[in-house]
Write an enzyme that holds these catalytic residues in place. Structure first.
Site, PDB file in Angstrom:
ATOM      1  N   GLN A   1      27.639 -29.084  -8.608  1.00  0.00           N
ATOM      2  CA  GLN A   1      27.940 -28.106  -7.561  1.00  0.00           C
ATOM      3  C   GLN A   1      28.877 -28.650  -6.483  1.00  0.00           C
ATOM      4  O   GLN A   1      28.775 -29.797  -6.072  1.00  0.00           O
ATOM      5  CB  GLN A   1      26.627 -27.619  -6.926  1.00  0.00           C
ATOM      6  CG  GLN A   1      25.738 -26.953  -7.951  1.00  0.00           C
ATOM      7  CD  GLN A   1      24.494 -26.329  -7.370  1.00  0.00           C
ATOM      8  OE1 GLN A   1      23.464 -26.301  -8.036  1.00  0.00           O
ATOM      9  NE2 GLN A   1      24.549 -25.813  -6.157  1.00  0.00           N
TER      10      GLN A   1
ATOM     11  N   GLU B   1      17.314 -25.746  -4.602  1.00  0.00           N
ATOM     12  CA  GLU B   1      18.265 -25.096  -5.513  1.00  0.00           C
ATOM     13  C   GLU B   1      17.641 -24.819  -6.894  1.00  0.00           C
ATOM     14  O   GLU B   1      17.817 -23.740  -7.463  1.00  0.00           O
ATOM     15  CB  GLU B   1      19.494 -26.002  -5.666  1.00  0.00           C
ATOM     16  CG  GLU B   1      20.685 -25.321  -6.271  1.00  0.00           C
ATOM     17  CD  GLU B   1      21.467 -24.473  -5.276  1.00  0.00           C
ATOM     18  OE1 GLU B   1      21.065 -24.381  -4.104  1.00  0.00           O
ATOM     19  OE2 GLU B   1      22.480 -23.896  -5.692  1.00  0.00           O
TER      20      GLU B   1
ATOM     21  N   GLY C   1      29.307 -25.432  -0.890  1.00  0.00           N
ATOM     22  CA  GLY C   1      28.019 -24.735  -0.939  1.00  0.00           C
ATOM     23  C   GLY C   1      27.043 -25.236   0.103  1.00  0.00           C
ATOM     24  O   GLY C   1      26.039 -24.583   0.398  1.00  0.00           O
TER      25      GLY C   1
ATOM     26  N   ARG D   1      15.212 -12.578  -0.406  1.00  0.00           N
ATOM     27  CA  ARG D   1      15.567 -12.303  -1.813  1.00  0.00           C
ATOM     28  C   ARG D   1      14.390 -11.944  -2.706  1.00  0.00           C
ATOM     29  O   ARG D   1      14.524 -11.116  -3.599  1.00  0.00           O
ATOM     30  CB  ARG D   1      16.269 -13.530  -2.427  1.00  0.00           C
ATOM     31  CG  ARG D   1      17.684 -13.714  -1.973  1.00  0.00           C
ATOM     32  CD  ARG D   1      18.299 -14.942  -2.635  1.00  0.00           C
ATOM     33  NE  ARG D   1      19.557 -15.289  -2.016  1.00  0.00           N
ATOM     34  CZ  ARG D   1      20.044 -16.522  -1.943  1.00  0.00           C
ATOM     35  NH1 ARG D   1      19.364 -17.538  -2.473  1.00  0.00           N
ATOM     36  NH2 ARG D   1      21.196 -16.757  -1.352  1.00  0.00           N
TER      37      ARG D   1
ATOM     38  N   THR E   1      31.442 -17.675  11.609  1.00  0.00           N
ATOM     39  CA  THR E   1      32.229 -18.914  11.775  1.00  0.00           C
ATOM     40  C   THR E   1      31.917 -19.975  10.715  1.00  0.00           C
ATOM     41  O   THR E   1      32.635 -20.965  10.610  1.00  0.00           O
ATOM     42  CB  THR E   1      31.966 -19.523  13.178  1.00  0.00           C
ATOM     43  OG1 THR E   1      30.554 -19.580  13.361  1.00  0.00           O
ATOM     44  CG2 THR E   1      32.590 -18.686  14.266  1.00  0.00           C
TER      45      THR E   1
ATOM     46  N   CYS F   1      24.179 -19.105  -5.104  1.00  0.00           N
ATOM     47  CA  CYS F   1      25.484 -19.236  -5.777  1.00  0.00           C
ATOM     48  C   CYS F   1      25.393 -19.662  -7.249  1.00  0.00           C
ATOM     49  O   CYS F   1      26.050 -19.073  -8.118  1.00  0.00           O
ATOM     50  CB  CYS F   1      26.367 -20.209  -4.996  1.00  0.00           C
ATOM     51  SG  CYS F   1      25.495 -21.679  -4.443  1.00  0.00           S
TER      52      CYS F   1
ATOM     53  N   VAL G   1      30.556 -19.712   4.571  1.00  0.00           N
ATOM     54  CA  VAL G   1      30.503 -18.429   3.858  1.00  0.00           C
ATOM     55  C   VAL G   1      31.013 -17.302   4.766  1.00  0.00           C
ATOM     56  O   VAL G   1      31.709 -16.395   4.319  1.00  0.00           O
ATOM     57  CB  VAL G   1      29.067 -18.153   3.350  1.00  0.00           C
ATOM     58  CG1 VAL G   1      28.949 -16.753   2.775  1.00  0.00           C
ATOM     59  CG2 VAL G   1      28.682 -19.200   2.303  1.00  0.00           C
TER      60      VAL G   1
ATOM     61  N   ARG H   1      25.021 -32.377  -6.700  1.00  0.00           N
ATOM     62  CA  ARG H   1      26.220 -32.159  -5.871  1.00  0.00           C
ATOM     63  C   ARG H   1      27.297 -33.159  -6.293  1.00  0.00           C
ATOM     64  O   ARG H   1      26.999 -34.359  -6.434  1.00  0.00           O
ATOM     65  CB  ARG H   1      25.847 -32.351  -4.396  1.00  0.00           C
ATOM     66  CG  ARG H   1      26.940 -31.963  -3.427  1.00  0.00           C
ATOM     67  CD  ARG H   1      27.018 -30.481  -3.159  1.00  0.00           C
ATOM     68  NE  ARG H   1      25.874 -29.952  -2.449  1.00  0.00           N
ATOM     69  CZ  ARG H   1      25.610 -28.647  -2.375  1.00  0.00           C
ATOM     70  NH1 ARG H   1      26.391 -27.746  -2.950  1.00  0.00           N
ATOM     71  NH2 ARG H   1      24.556 -28.227  -1.714  1.00  0.00           N
TER      72      ARG H   1
ATOM     73  N   HIS I   1      31.324 -24.124  -8.801  1.00  0.00           N
ATOM     74  CA  HIS I   1      30.128 -24.713  -9.407  1.00  0.00           C
ATOM     75  C   HIS I   1      30.283 -24.666 -10.928  1.00  0.00           C
ATOM     76  O   HIS I   1      30.538 -23.606 -11.504  1.00  0.00           O
ATOM     77  CB  HIS I   1      28.877 -23.906  -9.036  1.00  0.00           C
ATOM     78  CG  HIS I   1      28.424 -24.093  -7.620  1.00  0.00           C
ATOM     79  ND1 HIS I   1      29.023 -24.958  -6.740  1.00  0.00           N
ATOM     80  CD2 HIS I   1      27.392 -23.523  -6.942  1.00  0.00           C
ATOM     81  CE1 HIS I   1      28.383 -24.909  -5.574  1.00  0.00           C
ATOM     82  NE2 HIS I   1      27.399 -24.050  -5.670  1.00  0.00           N
TER      83      HIS I   1
ATOM     84  N   THR J   1      31.795 -20.023  -3.220  1.00  0.00           N
ATOM     85  CA  THR J   1      31.746 -19.275  -1.943  1.00  0.00           C
ATOM     86  C   THR J   1      32.345 -17.874  -2.080  1.00  0.00           C
ATOM     87  O   THR J   1      32.145 -17.037  -1.212  1.00  0.00           O
ATOM     88  CB  THR J   1      32.442 -20.040  -0.787  1.00  0.00           C
ATOM     89  OG1 THR J   1      33.780 -20.366  -1.176  1.00  0.00           O
ATOM     90  CG2 THR J   1      31.677 -21.281  -0.412  1.00  0.00           C
TER      91      THR J   1
END
Ligand code: A2P
Length: 338
Positions: free
Chosen positions: A173, A199, A177, A109, A10, A147, A13, A232, A239, A317
């Site tokens: 950005q 980030e 995001g 990651r 929902t 991203c 992304v 941002r 981006h 996204t």
């Protein structure tokens, strides 16, 4: 067809996953999960669907499940758009239960046996899946980068042959995001926020893993120095980043490298015709004009100048999140890991 699910379906992304999977030629979307707040309700009743994308009616009648392994009985592959703090445990449980997990979350990651993959940049790192299996896991986790890192590494991929060591980047950005509820409208319009939590650190560390070398069942990080400053700006999607790379070659040679670039993969449904599109116009790329190139999967590069300096821009996204993860799943599937 492979039955698939989306965890956190929902969110900002999660919706992009649904958009890309609703008509996918290889994957059949059967399961959507979210928090307890949404579980048990029809997807169309709980999702705050974006106004600029047609709603996939066939998916709207799927009943949202709670985010747990027991909700995923009829799927072989799950895409994760969960917040990092929820993703860590849930994704591990899914992989241990035999599922393939393609995750957009940051939690796993940097783990040594988890591939961090951009298919055009380091498809060979998928061999870490075998290392996870050696460690006794029935399923596996494959992650895509943050991203901004995806856009940056794709822009760097054509330049690898020049043997650079130092990368400076300043990002501008988009607000998508930060998630659906991420940035208050009154805080971002007529404004620039000069800080995005974690980030810069992600760009500086993930890049080294992605552009590193797979050898002896592990990834040796690339010996680059990355210095990032992330901001941002009031753009909805896309981006943009100004980049400086220590390449001594003339601009014309670098331009040739961008134009001639051919990625090491082909034939995947979500793969764009051009992974990197070079633009000669003096005022491009721009998010509103260029973010949907290649169905949102192409990174556009322009304003190439001595230095070497240039601008890179990609849809955060799609290319930078859900599309990246779907492309990873297609690569995994084409390599017979599923
Ligand atoms: P929900 O909509 O029910 O809150 P975003 O980052 O755009 O806000 O999206 C986060 C996604 O992760 C949403 O689908 C959200 O579901 C889901 N989510 C958030 N917290 C949890 C949780 N504790 N357990 C499972 N899903 C969660």
């Amino acid at each position: 067809m492979i039955n698939v699910g989306v965890l956190g379906a929902t969110g900002a992304v999660g919706q992009r996953f649904v958009q890309l999977l609703a008509e996918h030629p290889w994957f059949k979307l059967t399961t959507l999960t979210a928090s307890e707040r949404s579980a048990g309700k029809l997807y169309r009743d709980v999702v705050k669907w974006r106004l600029d994308v047609p709603f996939p009616e066939s998916i709207g009648t799927i009943r949202v499940s709670p985010t747990s392994v027991s909700s995923l009985k009829d799927v072989d592959l799950v895409f994760s758009a969960l917040p990092a703090e929820v993703a860590k445990e849930t994704e591990t449980a899914c992989a241990n239960a035999g599922l393939a997990v393609c995750s957009n979350a940051s939690s796993h990651r940097m783990e040594p046996d988890i591939p961090l993959v951009v298919p055009e940049v380091n498809p060979d790192h998928l061999a870490l899946i075998d290392v996870q299996r050696d460690h006794g896991r029935d399923g596996f986790i494959v992650t895509n980068p943050n991203c901004s890192t995806i856009v940056m590494t794709l822009a760097l991929a054509p330049l690898r042959g020049f043997g650079f060591h130092s990368i400076h980047v300043a990002t501008m950005q988009a607000i998508s995001g930060a998630g659906f509820e991420g940035v208050p409208a009154m805080g971002i319009y007529d404004n620039v926020i000069p800080y995005i939590g974690q980030e810069e650190q992600k760009m500086e560390t993930e890049t080294l893993k992605i552009m590193g070398t797979f050898e002896q069942k592990t990834v040796r990080p690339a010996a680059y120095r990355v210095s990032a400053s992330c901001h941002r700006v009031p753009v909805i999607d896309g981006h943009t980043m100004a980049m400086w790379v220590d390449i001594q070659e003339p601009v014309e040679k670098v331009k040739e490298a961008f134009i001639r670039y051919k990625p090491p993969i082909k034939g995947l449904p979500t793969q764009p015709k051009e992974s990197v599109h070079f633009m000669d116009d003096p005022d491009r790329p721009q998010p509103r004009l260029d973010r949907n190139r290649g169905n949102g999967m192409t990174v556009s590069v322009g304003r190439l100048r001595e230095g070497i300096r240039f601008i890179a821009m990609g849809h955060n996204t799609i290319r930078g999140a859900a599309g990246a993860s779907v492309l990873n799943a297609e690569l995994i599937s084409s390599k017979k890991y599923l």
